[in-house]
Write a protein that holds these residues in place. Structure first.
Motif, PDB file in Angstrom:
ATOM      1  N   ILE A 378       0.850  -1.188   0.000  1.00  0.00           N
ATOM      2  CA  ILE A 378       0.000   0.000   0.000  1.00  0.00           C
ATOM      3  C   ILE A 378       0.883   1.234   0.000  1.00  0.00           C
ATOM      4  O   ILE A 378       1.907   1.285   0.687  1.00  0.00           O
ATOM      5  CB  ILE A 378      -0.954  -0.015   1.220  1.00  0.00           C
ATOM      6  CG1 ILE A 378      -1.821   1.242   1.275  1.00  0.00           C
ATOM      7  CG2 ILE A 378      -0.186  -0.190   2.511  1.00  0.00           C
ATOM      8  CD1 ILE A 378      -2.914   1.281   0.241  1.00  0.00           C
ATOM      9  N   SER A 379       0.519   2.243  -0.773  1.00  0.00           N
ATOM     10  CA  SER A 379       1.326   3.459  -0.871  1.00  0.00           C
ATOM     11  C   SER A 379       1.283   4.242   0.443  1.00  0.00           C
ATOM     12  O   SER A 379       0.345   4.104   1.236  1.00  0.00           O
ATOM     13  CB  SER A 379       0.814   4.338  -2.016  1.00  0.00           C
ATOM     14  OG  SER A 379      -0.526   4.746  -1.769  1.00  0.00           O
ATOM     15  N   PRO A 380       2.287   5.085   0.698  1.00  0.00           N
ATOM     16  CA  PRO A 380       2.344   5.845   1.953  1.00  0.00           C
ATOM     17  C   PRO A 380       1.132   6.731   2.206  1.00  0.00           C
ATOM     18  O   PRO A 380       0.778   6.971   3.356  1.00  0.00           O
ATOM     19  CB  PRO A 380       3.615   6.683   1.790  1.00  0.00           C
ATOM     20  CG  PRO A 380       4.479   5.891   0.872  1.00  0.00           C
ATOM     21  CD  PRO A 380       3.525   5.259  -0.103  1.00  0.00           C
ATOM     22  N   ASP A 381       0.493   7.228   1.133  1.00  0.00           N
ATOM     23  CA  ASP A 381      -0.678   8.073   1.327  1.00  0.00           C
ATOM     24  C   ASP A 381      -1.976   7.280   1.405  1.00  0.00           C
ATOM     25  O   ASP A 381      -3.059   7.850   1.576  1.00  0.00           O
ATOM     26  CB  ASP A 381      -0.782   9.126   0.215  1.00  0.00           C
ATOM     27  CG  ASP A 381      -1.008   8.515  -1.169  1.00  0.00           C
ATOM     28  OD1 ASP A 381      -1.124   7.281  -1.287  1.00  0.00           O
ATOM     29  OD2 ASP A 381      -1.058   9.290  -2.149  1.00  0.00           O
ATOM     30  N   GLY A 382      -1.885   5.953   1.293  1.00  0.00           N
ATOM     31  CA  GLY A 382      -3.067   5.108   1.411  1.00  0.00           C
ATOM     32  C   GLY A 382      -4.002   5.160   0.228  1.00  0.00           C
ATOM     33  O   GLY A 382      -5.120   4.634   0.287  1.00  0.00           O
ATOM     34  N   GLN A 383      -3.575   5.747  -0.886  1.00  0.00           N
ATOM     35  CA  GLN A 383      -4.460   5.925  -2.036  1.00  0.00           C
ATOM     36  C   GLN A 383      -4.287   4.867  -3.121  1.00  0.00           C
ATOM     37  O   GLN A 383      -5.097   4.787  -4.042  1.00  0.00           O
ATOM     38  CB  GLN A 383      -4.226   7.302  -2.658  1.00  0.00           C
ATOM     39  CG  GLN A 383      -4.506   8.461  -1.722  1.00  0.00           C
ATOM     40  CD  GLN A 383      -5.957   8.532  -1.286  1.00  0.00           C
ATOM     41  OE1 GLN A 383      -6.868   8.308  -2.080  1.00  0.00           O
ATOM     42  NE2 GLN A 383      -6.175   8.830  -0.020  1.00  0.00           N
ATOM     43  N   THR A 384      -3.251   4.039  -3.006  1.00  0.00           N
ATOM     44  CA  THR A 384      -2.948   3.095  -4.081  1.00  0.00           C
ATOM     45  C   THR A 384      -2.501   1.755  -3.519  1.00  0.00           C
ATOM     46  O   THR A 384      -1.725   1.703  -2.558  1.00  0.00           O
ATOM     47  CB  THR A 384      -1.831   3.648  -4.992  1.00  0.00           C
ATOM     48  OG1 THR A 384      -2.147   4.982  -5.388  1.00  0.00           O
ATOM     49  CG2 THR A 384      -1.659   2.783  -6.231  1.00  0.00           C
TER      50      THR A 384
END
Length: 400
Positions: A378-384
């Motif tokens: 999961i990406s650090p910003d939680g978007q991907t």
């Protein structure tokens, strides 16, 4: 002066003549006009009304927030996309527990590996995906997370199979675990230069993890041990012995004090990073523990097993808090969202499932891969979300 959401704006139409003043006229625009258009049976008109509502301050913002619970999935999604980058407190509160994962879909399918993709990782800057395939003879690929385009290939060619990868917290290095002959390789992420090779395991390295301070590397191997290394000097600091079968997964706590290992002996072990002391052994799975992950709060441990369950534990006490029964698939990989609210699990049946960490309820199922999904990140910003599969592809998931 108090805000009046129904006063005409530059973009509002006023009945009564081109140059008529609003006094005595009828405002056809304004928030009331937006509300009327939002009641349209045409989805496109309703979405346009939501976008316009944001021109009307607090009152318009409230309308968009309310639309998160609309009956139409398209309207819910449109409202979410309008709100997710906003910084108002009321928006953050509305989205904190909102299930935006239901909008996730496959954005890109990445094809570049000729064999199954065993491991994927996302750089801390959220721009780069790194992937490895043991069948590709040590080739590691770099991709653009947002476009899905291949940035480099063969740059990180290694003489041994690469089974697992991780990126250092500073985004400078890629670390890959290989066979016992070649050990663990450390490359410069930007140039592909092989900086160091760490040898010591007697058999293949199956999992690697780096402490948040970027100083300590942990590796789990099929030789049944966990080894602790100084990432910068390559010094072997400790060897942890206790599992009776393969170590399949390792994780390091956010404070860098604890290592967790999952094994084919069906147990999870918790160790002190600095002393190597075994703090606890967690027994609860009835088959191989394939993957472990620690939540950002440092208190919660999640484990995924070949027994088709996900266990949620208290990391400090070892208490089993909850069990999620996947039923239809062996669990191969687990990860936790940056906000600590959602568990991602990948399965032998090619599906990625998203679960509420607190109550275990299913939030979404992503079904695009044709074979088992070996790794999920999961990406650090939680978007991907990024997934690697035995169908030789990588998929990037998000909201568009």
């Amino acid at each position: 002066m108090a805000e009046n959401s129904n006063q005409p704006r530059d973009y509002d139409a006023v009945k009564g003549g081109e140059n008529s003043a609003p006094v005595g006229g009828v405002v056809l625009g304004g928030l009331e006009g937006v509300r009327m258009r939002f009641c349209s049976p045409v989805v496109e008109a309703r979405v346009a009304a939501l976008k316009e509502a944001l021109n009307y301050g607090t009152f318009g913002l409230d309308l968009v927030i309310q639309a998160l619970n609309d009956e139409s999935m398209q309207i819910k999604k449109a409202a979410y996309l309008l709100l997710r980058e906003r910084q108002e407190t009321k928006v953050k509160l509305a989205l904190k527990k909102y299930n935006h994962w239901k909008f996730f879909e496959c954005l890109h399918t990445l094809e570049g590996h000729s064999h199954y993709v065993e491991s994927v990782a996302i750089a801390p800057d959220g721009q780069t995906v790194v992937s490895c395939s043991p069948g590709d003879e040590g080739i590691i690929n770099l991709w653009n997370l947002h476009s899905g385009k291949l940035r480099t290939t063969n740059l990180f060619r290694y003489s041994a199979y690469v089974n697992c990868i991780v990126i250092s917290p500073d985004g400078q290095n890629v670390i890959g675990g290989g066979s016992q002959e070649e050990g663990i390789a450390i490359w410069n992420l930007h140039t592909g230069e092989l900086k160091n090779t760490l040898r010591g395991h007697l058999y293949r390295v199956k999992s690697v993890a780096i402490a948040p301070d970027g100083q300590t590397l942990a590796s789990g191997s099929w030789d049944k041990t966990i080894r602790i290394w100084n990432l910068h000097t390559g010094e072997l600091k400790n060897t942890l012995i206790g599992h009776s079968d393969y170590v399949r997964s390792v994780a390091i706590s956010p404070d860098g004090q604890t290592i967790v290992s999952g094994s084919s002996d069906n147990t999870i072990k918790i160790w002190n990073v600095h002393t190597g002391e075994l703090r606890n052994t967690l027994i609860g799975h009835s088959d191989w523990v394939m993957s472990v992950a620690i939540a950002p709060d440092g208190d919660t441990l999640v484990s995924g097993s070949w027994d088709k369950t996900i266990h949620i534990w208290n990391l400090h006490t070892g208490e089993l808090r909850n069990t999620i029964k996947a039923r239809s698939s062996h669990i191969l990989s687990v990860a936790i969202s940056p906000d600590g609210q959602t568990i991602f699990s990948s399965g032998e049946n090619g599906t990625i499932k998203l679960w509420n960490l607190h109550d275990g309820k299913l939030r979404n199922s992503l079904k695009e891969h044709s074979k088992r999904v070996n790794s999920v990140a999961i990406s650090p910003d939680g978007q991907t979300i990024v997934s690697g599969s035995s169908d030789n592809t990588i998929k990037i998931w998000g909201v568009r």
